[in-house]
Design a protein around this motif. Structure first.
Motif, PDB file in Angstrom:
ATOM      1  N   GLY A   1      35.737  39.248  30.901  1.00  0.00           N
ATOM      2  CA  GLY A   1      37.018  38.821  30.309  1.00  0.00           C
ATOM      3  C   GLY A   1      38.256  39.498  30.862  1.00  0.00           C
ATOM      4  N   PRO A   2      38.313  39.738  32.189  1.00  0.00           N
ATOM      5  CA  PRO A   2      39.438  40.549  32.690  1.00  0.00           C
ATOM      6  C   PRO A   2      40.808  39.881  32.537  1.00  0.00           C
ATOM      7  N   HIS A   3      40.814  38.574  32.552  1.00  0.00           N
ATOM      8  CA  HIS A   3      42.115  37.888  32.535  1.00  0.00           C
ATOM      9  C   HIS A   3      42.516  37.404  31.149  1.00  0.00           C
TER      10      HIS A   3
ATOM     11  N   PHE B   1      32.225  44.727  34.850  1.00  0.00           N
ATOM     12  CA  PHE B   1      32.338  43.936  36.093  1.00  0.00           C
ATOM     13  C   PHE B   1      31.955  44.873  37.232  1.00  0.00           C
ATOM     14  N   HIS B   2      30.662  44.917  37.560  1.00  0.00           N
ATOM     15  CA  HIS B   2      30.173  45.860  38.571  1.00  0.00           C
ATOM     16  C   HIS B   2      30.855  45.594  39.913  1.00  0.00           C
TER      17      HIS B   2
ATOM     18  N   THR C   1      38.499  48.271  33.984  1.00  0.00           N
ATOM     19  CA  THR C   1      39.295  49.291  33.280  1.00  0.00           C
ATOM     20  C   THR C   1      40.680  48.780  32.860  1.00  0.00           C
ATOM     21  N   ARG C   2      41.208  47.808  33.612  1.00  0.00           N
ATOM     22  CA  ARG C   2      42.583  47.381  33.320  1.00  0.00           C
ATOM     23  C   ARG C   2      42.680  45.926  32.912  1.00  0.00           C
ATOM     24  N   GLY C   3      41.534  45.344  32.566  1.00  0.00           N
ATOM     25  CA  GLY C   3      41.524  43.934  32.150  1.00  0.00           C
ATOM     26  C   GLY C   3      41.890  43.781  30.684  1.00  0.00           C
ATOM     27  N   LYS C   4      41.867  42.559  30.238  1.00  0.00           N
ATOM     28  CA  LYS C   4      42.245  42.214  28.858  1.00  0.00           C
ATOM     29  C   LYS C   4      41.410  42.971  27.815  1.00  0.00           C
TER      30      LYS C   4
END
Ligand SMILES: Cc1cc2nc3c(=O)[nH]c(=O)nc-3n(C[C@H](O)[C@H](O)[C@H](O)COP(=O)(O)O)c2cc1C
Length: 178
Positions: A104-106, A140-141, A148-151
């Motif tokens: 879910g990074p975005h 997210f390998h 670390t900086r995603g949503k």
């Protein structure tokens, strides 16, 4: 003994860990569990099981191609057998679980929802109700920025041992619904 099928695919291990924890919980609930990383499951019939489970990592808001191919080939077979009927009449005693791991990074869980909802339709169309959908956060390998900086913030190490223990317990609860 009630029977469960778990078909999953995993590239970096997150979904595999979830599939194993799911299996552990179902076995603890006295189910006879067959587990496949897609290979070997191509000819299996969902209707031979009380619970059919499919799990995958979310790729670009979709299931990975290998899972889509698996779902479509089953679906084509059921279509030939004229089992896809208007209004999706429910086949008694059959159940499905769809689970995914995602980073879910975005846009967070909104990236995973389309993949799971799409997959669920392959069961719903043949009359198998989806009794649960699981959305499990996974690191997210290979992409520290997106882990670390995603949503969803710092998701390194997920699914954690604690997450997997919860999955095992949720699987055990699932058995009582079947
Ligand atoms: C090519 C690729 C595309 C991905 N696309 C998404 C995405 O659209 N949304 C998301 O939330 N995660 C995405 N991810 C992250 C994975 O879904 C996540 O890390 C998953 O837990 C990996 O599972 P696995 O270890 O079982 O392979 C993507 C990963 C890869 C490698």
């Amino acid at each position: 003994m009630k029977k469960a099928l778990i078909v999953y695919w995993s590239a970096t291990g997150n979904t595999e860990k979830v599939a194993m924890a799911l299996k552990d919980g179902l076995v603890e609930g006295d189910m006879d569990v067959s587990l496949f990383k897609t290979k070997g499951a191509e000819e299996l019939d969902y209707f031979d099981y009380d619970l059919a489970c499919v799990g995958f990592p979310v790729y670009h808001f979709h299931p990975p191609d290998i899972i889509v191919r698996f779902l479509k080939s089953r679906f084509d077979k059921y279509q030939k057998e004229k089992r896809i009927l208007p209004c999706c009449p429910i086949v008694k005693g059959k159940n499905a679980l769809v689970f995914c791991t995602y980073s879910g990074p975005h846009s967070g869980i909104d990236e995973a929802l389309p993949a799971v909802k799409y997959t669920a339709q392959f069961f719903i169309h043949v009359g198998i109700p989806v009794i649960n959908e699981w959305y499990i956060i996974g690191e997210f390998h290979g992409r520290e920025d997106l882990s670390t900086r995603g949503k969803l913030g710092d998701i390194r190490g997920k699914p954690s041992a604690e997450d997997l223990d919860k999955i095992r317990k949720d699987a055990l609860k699932l058995v009582s619904k079947i």
